[in-house]
Design an enzyme around this catalytic site. Sequence first.
Site, PDB file in Angstrom:
ATOM      1  N   HIS A 125      13.915   6.783  27.490  1.00 61.43           N
ATOM      2  CA  HIS A 125      13.039   5.944  26.599  1.00 61.43           C
ATOM      3  C   HIS A 125      12.708   6.245  25.384  1.00 61.43           C
ATOM      4  O   HIS A 125      12.811   7.342  25.083  1.00 61.43           O
ATOM      5  CB  HIS A 125      11.676   5.851  27.453  1.00 61.43           C
ATOM      6  CG  HIS A 125      11.679   5.392  28.881  1.00 61.43           C
ATOM      7  ND1 HIS A 125      10.594   5.902  29.816  1.00 61.43           N
ATOM      8  CD2 HIS A 125      12.493   4.537  29.573  1.00 61.43           C
ATOM      9  CE1 HIS A 125      11.266   5.375  31.004  1.00 61.43           C
ATOM     10  NE2 HIS A 125      12.397   4.515  30.980  1.00 61.43           N
ATOM     11  N   LYS A 130       7.049  14.499  21.954  1.00 59.47           N
ATOM     12  CA  LYS A 130       6.381  14.759  23.246  1.00 59.47           C
ATOM     13  C   LYS A 130       6.342  16.178  23.440  1.00 59.47           C
ATOM     14  O   LYS A 130       7.710  16.650  23.451  1.00 59.47           O
ATOM     15  CB  LYS A 130       7.246  13.852  24.329  1.00 59.47           C
ATOM     16  CG  LYS A 130       6.761  12.618  24.401  1.00 59.47           C
ATOM     17  CD  LYS A 130       7.816  11.652  25.208  1.00 59.47           C
ATOM     18  CE  LYS A 130       7.504  10.106  25.204  1.00 59.47           C
ATOM     19  NZ  LYS A 130       8.400   9.555  26.020  1.00 59.47           N
ATOM     20  N   TYR A 144       2.858  15.283  30.001  1.00 64.64           N
ATOM     21  CA  TYR A 144       3.140  15.537  28.423  1.00 64.64           C
ATOM     22  C   TYR A 144       1.907  15.120  27.628  1.00 64.64           C
ATOM     23  O   TYR A 144       1.515  14.023  27.836  1.00 64.64           O
ATOM     24  CB  TYR A 144       4.578  14.725  28.291  1.00 64.64           C
ATOM     25  CG  TYR A 144       4.605  13.355  28.856  1.00 64.64           C
ATOM     26  CD1 TYR A 144       4.570  12.237  27.871  1.00 64.64           C
ATOM     27  CD2 TYR A 144       4.858  13.211  30.372  1.00 64.64           C
ATOM     28  CE1 TYR A 144       4.668  11.020  28.464  1.00 64.64           C
ATOM     29  CE2 TYR A 144       5.075  11.763  30.581  1.00 64.64           C
ATOM     30  CZ  TYR A 144       5.065  10.815  29.879  1.00 64.64           C
ATOM     31  OH  TYR A 144       5.140   9.635  30.234  1.00 64.64           O
ATOM     32  N   ASP A 198      14.687   0.442  33.484  1.00 62.07           N
ATOM     33  CA  ASP A 198      15.675   1.401  33.369  1.00 62.07           C
ATOM     34  C   ASP A 198      17.020   0.766  33.575  1.00 62.07           C
ATOM     35  O   ASP A 198      18.143   1.134  33.255  1.00 62.07           O
ATOM     36  CB  ASP A 198      15.149   2.915  33.981  1.00 62.07           C
ATOM     37  CG  ASP A 198      14.115   3.303  33.289  1.00 62.07           C
ATOM     38  OD1 ASP A 198      13.845   3.193  32.208  1.00 62.07           O
ATOM     39  OD2 ASP A 198      13.456   4.252  33.936  1.00 62.07           O
TER      40      ASP A 198
END
Length: 179
Positions: free
Chosen positions: A61, A70, A130, A167
């Site tokens: 992503h 991140k 995250y 996905d």
Amino acid sequence: MKVIETEIPDVKIIEPAVFGDERGFFMETWQQKKFEELVAKRTFVQDNHSKSKQGILRGLHFQTENTQGKLVRVVSGEVYDVAVDIREGSSTFGQWVGVYLSAENKRQLWVPEGFAHGFYVISEEAEFVYKCTDYYNSNAEHAIIWNDTTLNINWPLIDKPLLSDKDLSGKSFKQSVYL
């Protein structure tokens, strides 16, 4: 905190100092000053937490607006975490780094802005947390197909991965970076 370099200089593995005994352990998972001194100057605005079963692959992503850096870690289980450089003009454009993150090794991975990111769950299940440097923007989110032949990521697959519809419909690396 120990910072370990990867094949892509901007992507860093972070090993926190862990203090443990027969009662358990203590570790500092985040400190602004240390992160700025050892990794990068960033402000985090959002924390996320996901739980996935074995064989789930999430990613790759990225956002074309509100690009997110991140800082990722696993609090339960184990994943294989991947960062792909999609920064046009970068000397490592199209290269990827893969790292095992687990509750046991307590490692974190810094994935800067300009990278696609994904992970594959190796353990029976995994909880993944995250910190993000910008807010999630569903209108600007895209996915690169996990098995893109240009990237040739060496995922440690136990079986065929389980993917979300988003996905499954990921685009190739070449289609994704030239949106």
